[in-house]
Design a protein around this motif. Structure first.
Motif, PDB file in Angstrom:
ATOM      1  N   ARG A  12      -1.595  12.802 -24.839  1.00  0.00           N
ATOM      2  CA  ARG A  12      -0.829  11.890 -25.318  1.00  0.00           C
ATOM      3  C   ARG A  12      -0.629  12.227 -26.748  1.00  0.00           C
ATOM      4  NH1 ARG A  12       1.934   8.971 -21.843  1.00  0.00           N
ATOM      5  NH2 ARG A  12       2.247   7.356 -23.257  1.00  0.00           N
ATOM      6  N   ASP A  28       1.133  12.326 -30.139  1.00  0.00           N
ATOM      7  CA  ASP A  28       2.287  11.430 -30.542  1.00  0.00           C
ATOM      8  C   ASP A  28       2.360  11.607 -32.061  1.00  0.00           C
ATOM      9  OD1 ASP A  28       3.875   8.860 -31.023  1.00  0.00           O
ATOM     10  OD2 ASP A  28       3.290   8.494 -29.106  1.00  0.00           O
ATOM     11  N   HIS A  86      -3.150  10.451 -31.108  1.00  0.00           N
ATOM     12  CA  HIS A  86      -3.420  10.613 -29.543  1.00  0.00           C
ATOM     13  C   HIS A  86      -3.383   9.217 -29.168  1.00  0.00           C
ATOM     14  CE1 HIS A  86      -4.594  14.969 -29.735  1.00  0.00           C
ATOM     15  NE2 HIS A  86      -5.125  14.652 -30.593  1.00  0.00           N
ATOM     16  N   GLU A  87      -2.242   9.044 -28.331  1.00  0.00           N
ATOM     17  CA  GLU A  87      -2.060   7.589 -27.671  1.00  0.00           C
ATOM     18  C   GLU A  87      -2.444   7.321 -26.440  1.00  0.00           C
ATOM     19  OE1 GLU A  87       1.954   4.401 -27.299  1.00  0.00           O
ATOM     20  OE2 GLU A  87       2.063   6.753 -27.035  1.00  0.00           O
ATOM     21  N   VAL A  88      -3.760   7.255 -26.471  1.00  0.00           N
ATOM     22  CA  VAL A  88      -4.827   6.984 -25.409  1.00  0.00           C
ATOM     23  C   VAL A  88      -5.080   5.427 -25.252  1.00  0.00           C
ATOM     24  CG1 VAL A  88      -6.801   7.647 -23.734  1.00  0.00           C
ATOM     25  CG2 VAL A  88      -5.416   9.647 -25.381  1.00  0.00           C
ATOM     26  N   GLY A  98      -8.305   6.913 -27.835  1.00  0.00           N
ATOM     27  CA  GLY A  98      -7.422   7.259 -28.581  1.00  0.00           C
ATOM     28  C   GLY A  98      -8.101   7.684 -30.244  1.00  0.00           C
ATOM     29  N   CYS A 127      -0.372   5.281 -31.830  1.00  0.00           N
ATOM     30  CA  CYS A 127       1.381   5.742 -31.443  1.00  0.00           C
ATOM     31  C   CYS A 127       1.742   6.676 -32.800  1.00  0.00           C
ATOM     32  CB  CYS A 127       2.099   4.469 -31.270  1.00  0.00           C
ATOM     33  SG  CYS A 127       3.690   4.954 -30.539  1.00  0.00           S
ATOM     34  N   GLN A 152       4.898  14.756 -25.841  1.00  0.00           N
ATOM     35  CA  GLN A 152       3.742  13.911 -25.185  1.00  0.00           C
ATOM     36  C   GLN A 152       4.097  14.036 -23.698  1.00  0.00           C
ATOM     37  OE1 GLN A 152       3.424   9.121 -24.688  1.00  0.00           O
ATOM     38  NE2 GLN A 152       2.751   9.911 -26.940  1.00  0.00           N
ATOM     39  N   LYS A 175       2.025  14.680 -19.583  1.00  0.00           N
ATOM     40  CA  LYS A 175       0.594  14.819 -18.939  1.00  0.00           C
ATOM     41  C   LYS A 175      -0.399  15.538 -19.570  1.00  0.00           C
ATOM     42  CE  LYS A 175       2.534  12.762 -14.471  1.00  0.00           C
ATOM     43  NZ  LYS A 175       2.470  13.235 -12.976  1.00  0.00           N
ATOM     44  N   GLY A 220      -0.025  17.188 -23.082  1.00  0.00           N
ATOM     45  CA  GLY A 220       0.923  17.144 -24.216  1.00  0.00           C
ATOM     46  C   GLY A 220       0.243  18.356 -25.144  1.00  0.00           C
TER      47      GLY A 220
END
Length: 467
Positions: free
Chosen positions: A78, A80, A98-100, A120, A147, A449, A451, A453
Motif C-alpha cells: 500500500r 502511498d 504505507h496505507e495499511v 501502517g 495515506c 499503490q 496489491k 505496490g
C-alpha cells in the motif's frame, strides 16, 4: 507582512492564477510541446512494461511490497504519499507512506511501534537518481492508514492517518476488530530525515481522516486536507505554539481551525462551478480537536466528530480533499470527487459526484480559487496526490476507474498526459500515488499503490515540456 514580501508574493501567485477563468470549462487534453504521445517503455529493473511514457523517458522500479529492507525486515504494501530530500553524493532520501488498515500487526520492530497491532507507517530509503536503492529501513510503524502527508522545511515528513480507528470506536468499513488496537488513531506524525520517528501523535492537529499536509514557511502554519469518503470533508489549518523551523520540530498544543467562505456559512464547494471562481475566506476554531468518545460510537459518527464542529461554525463543505502542495505562497489542493457529473459519466460512490477539482489557497491574502474542474472522466479522473515542478506545473496522480495517468496541469490551467499505468492483471484498483521530484529535478519519484505496490524513478528530457 512587509512591503518586499508582499510584492514577492504578488509576483509569485500571478502566474498560477492567470488564465484559469475559462480554460477548465473547455476541457480536453491538450498536446504539450516536447513530450508528445505515450508509448510502452520497459522497466530497466527487469524489462517488463509497467509504464507508458513519452519518447526519451526511462524508469526503474524499486522497493516492491514483500521485498526486504536493508535491515532484513519486510517491505509492507500500500505505497502511498512520499517526499524526496537531498542525500549525500547526489542521492535522494525518500520517506514513503504505507496505507495499511486493520489490526494486522506492525511491520519492522514491534517494540518501537506506536501501536503494535497496527500495520501502517513509513519507510525511509536512500536511492540514486536512477532508482537504485542504497539503503532502506522502516522509520515509523504501528500507525494506520498512512495515506499522504507533506515535506517540512526543517527536513522532516509529516505522515497522516486517514482513519479514526481505535479501541474506543466501533469497527470501520473493513470489518477489522478495533478492540484489538491498543491506541487511538487519526493523527499526524512527524518523521525526521536521518532518524526514526518518535511515534508521538500531534493530537492538537485533530483526530479525523487526515490526507495531506502543506507547510507555509513564512508563518509556520500547516494546511491539512480531509478525505472523509462518505461524508463532507474540510480544509484545515494547524497553528503550532512555536514556528516549527525555530523549534526544529513540530510541537503539539497548537490551535486547529477550519476554512469557511466569508459571508456564506457552510458554503457547498463540492458542487460544479466555473474555473476561476474566487472566494474570500475566514477561519473558524475547532474547540475539541481530539474528542473523547464514550460507549464506542459507530465509526460513521466518530469520523465526523471534528468536521461537524467546524461546519456548525460555518466551515465550507468539500468533497474528498486529498493531495496538497505548497508552492510560492499558494497551497494547491485536490478535491477528488468535486464537481458535477458530466453527461455520459457515472457518478462515483461516496460524497461528491464529479471527477475532480483543483483548488488554490493564497496563504497571504486568504483568497480561495477554483483552478480547474474536470469536465469528464476521460480528461481527468479522480485526482489524488499532487506535487509541483520547479516551473509551477502540477503533477496529478489519478485514482480513477479505468486507465490511470500522471497528468500535468499548467499555470494556464491546461491539462496534459505524461504517464499511463500499464493495467495490472487481477488488480484493477492499482493507482498512482506519492509523486515527488528529486532535489535536483533530475528524477520524478512516484509510487503505484497495488496489491504488490512498488516505487518508480522516472527521468528524461524534462526541458522539452512544461515540468
Amino acid at each position: 507582512m512587509d512591503r518586499r514580501r508582499f510584492i514577492a508574493n504578488v509576483i509569485a501567485v500571478a502566474g498560477p492564477f492567470a488564465g484559469v477563468a475559462c480554460a477548465g470549462a473547455q476541457g480536453g487534453v491538450k498536446p504539450v510541446p516536447g513530450y508528445g504521445r505515450l508509448r510502452p517503455v520497459a522497466d530497466l529493473r527487469d524489462g517488463k512494461v509497467r509504464l507508458h511514457l513519452p519518447d526519451g523517458f526511462k524508469y526503474r522500479s524499486f522497493s516492491a511490497a514483500g521485498e526486504r529492507f536493508s535491515d532484513g525486515s519486510t517491505v509492507p504494501g500500500r505505497h502511498d504519499g512520499m517526499a524526496a530530500f537531498s542525500g549525500p553524493d547526489g542521492s535522494a532520501i525518500l520517506i514513503r507512506n504505507h496505507e495499511v488498515n486493520g489490526p494486522v500487526g506492525a511491520f519492522g520492530d514491534k517494540d518501537k511501534a506506536y501501536d503494535p497491532m497496527a500495520g501502517g507507517g513509513t519507510s525511509t530509503l536512500r536511492v540514486s537518481r536512477f532508482g537504485e536503492v542504497i539503503q532502506s529501513a522502516p522509520s515509523l510503524n504501528g500507525t494506520m492508514m498512512n495515506c499522504s502527508g507533506g515535506p517540512m522545511a526543517w527536513r522532516a515528513w509529516v505522515s497522516c492517518e486517514e482513519t479514526v480507528n481505535g479501541p474506543d470506536v466501533a469497527d470501520d468499513f473493513s470489518g477489522g476488530d478495533n478492540a484489538k488496537l491498543t491506541r487511538k488513531h487519526g493523527y499526524i506524525f512527524e518523521v525526521p530525515v536521518g532518524r526514526a520517528a518518535t511515534a508521538r501523535p500531534i493530537k492538537s492537529a485533530g483526530r479525523f481522516p487526515h490526507e495531506s499536509v502543506a507547510f507555509d514557511p513564512s508563518t509556520g502554519a500547516l494546511y491539512m486536507t480531509e478525505d472523509n469518503f462518505s461524508f463532507a470533508s474540510g480544509f484545515y489549518r494547524y497553528l503550532p505554539p512555536k514556528h516549527p523551523v525555530q523549534a526544529g520540530r513540530l510541537l503539539d498544543g497548537g490551535r486547529l481551525q477550519m476554512l469557511a467562505v466569508k459571508g456564506a456559512k457552510r458554503k457547498d464547494l463540492s458542487v460544479g462551478q466555473r474555473a476561476g471562481t474566487t472566494y474570500e475566506t475566514v477561519w473558524v476554531d475547532i474547540d475539541e480537536p481530539d474528542p473523547a468518545f464514550t460507549g464506542r460510537p459507530a465509526y460513521d459518527e466518530a469520523v465526523q466528530a471534528v468536521g461537524r464542529q467546524g461546519r456548525e461554525e460555518g466551515a465550507a463543505v468539500f468533497s474528498r480533499l486529498e493531495g496538497a502542495v505548497f508552492h510560492q505562497g499558494v497551497v494547491y489542493f485536490v478535491s477528488t470527487q468535486g464537481g458535477d457529473t458530466a453527461p455520459g459519466d457515472t457518478p462515483p460512490s461516496g460524497f461528491g459526484k464529479g471527477r475532480g477539482q483543483v483548488w488554490a489557497y493564497e496563504t497571504w491574502s486568504g483568497r480561495l480559487k477554483l483552478v480547474y474542474e474536470s469536465p469528464r472522466s476521460a480528461t481527468l479522473d479522480l485526482p489524488d496526490n499532487v506535487t509541483a515542478s520547479k516551473r509551477g506545473t502540477l503533477v496529478l496522480c489519478e485514482d480513477g476507474d479505468g486507465d490511470n495517468y500522471l497528468r500535468g496541469l499548467t499555470k494556464s490551467a491546461e491539462i496534459f498526459d505524461f504517464c499511463r499505468l500499464e493495467p495490472i492483471s487481477g488488480d484493477p484498483g492499482a493507482e498512482f500515488a506519492g509523486s515527488t521530484f528529486g532535489p535536483d529535478g533530475h528524477t520524478l519519484y512516484v509510487n503505484v499503490q497495488a496489491k504488490q505496490g512498488r516505487s518508480f524513478a522516472i527521468w528524461g528530457p524534462w526541458e522539452r515540456g512544461l515540468f
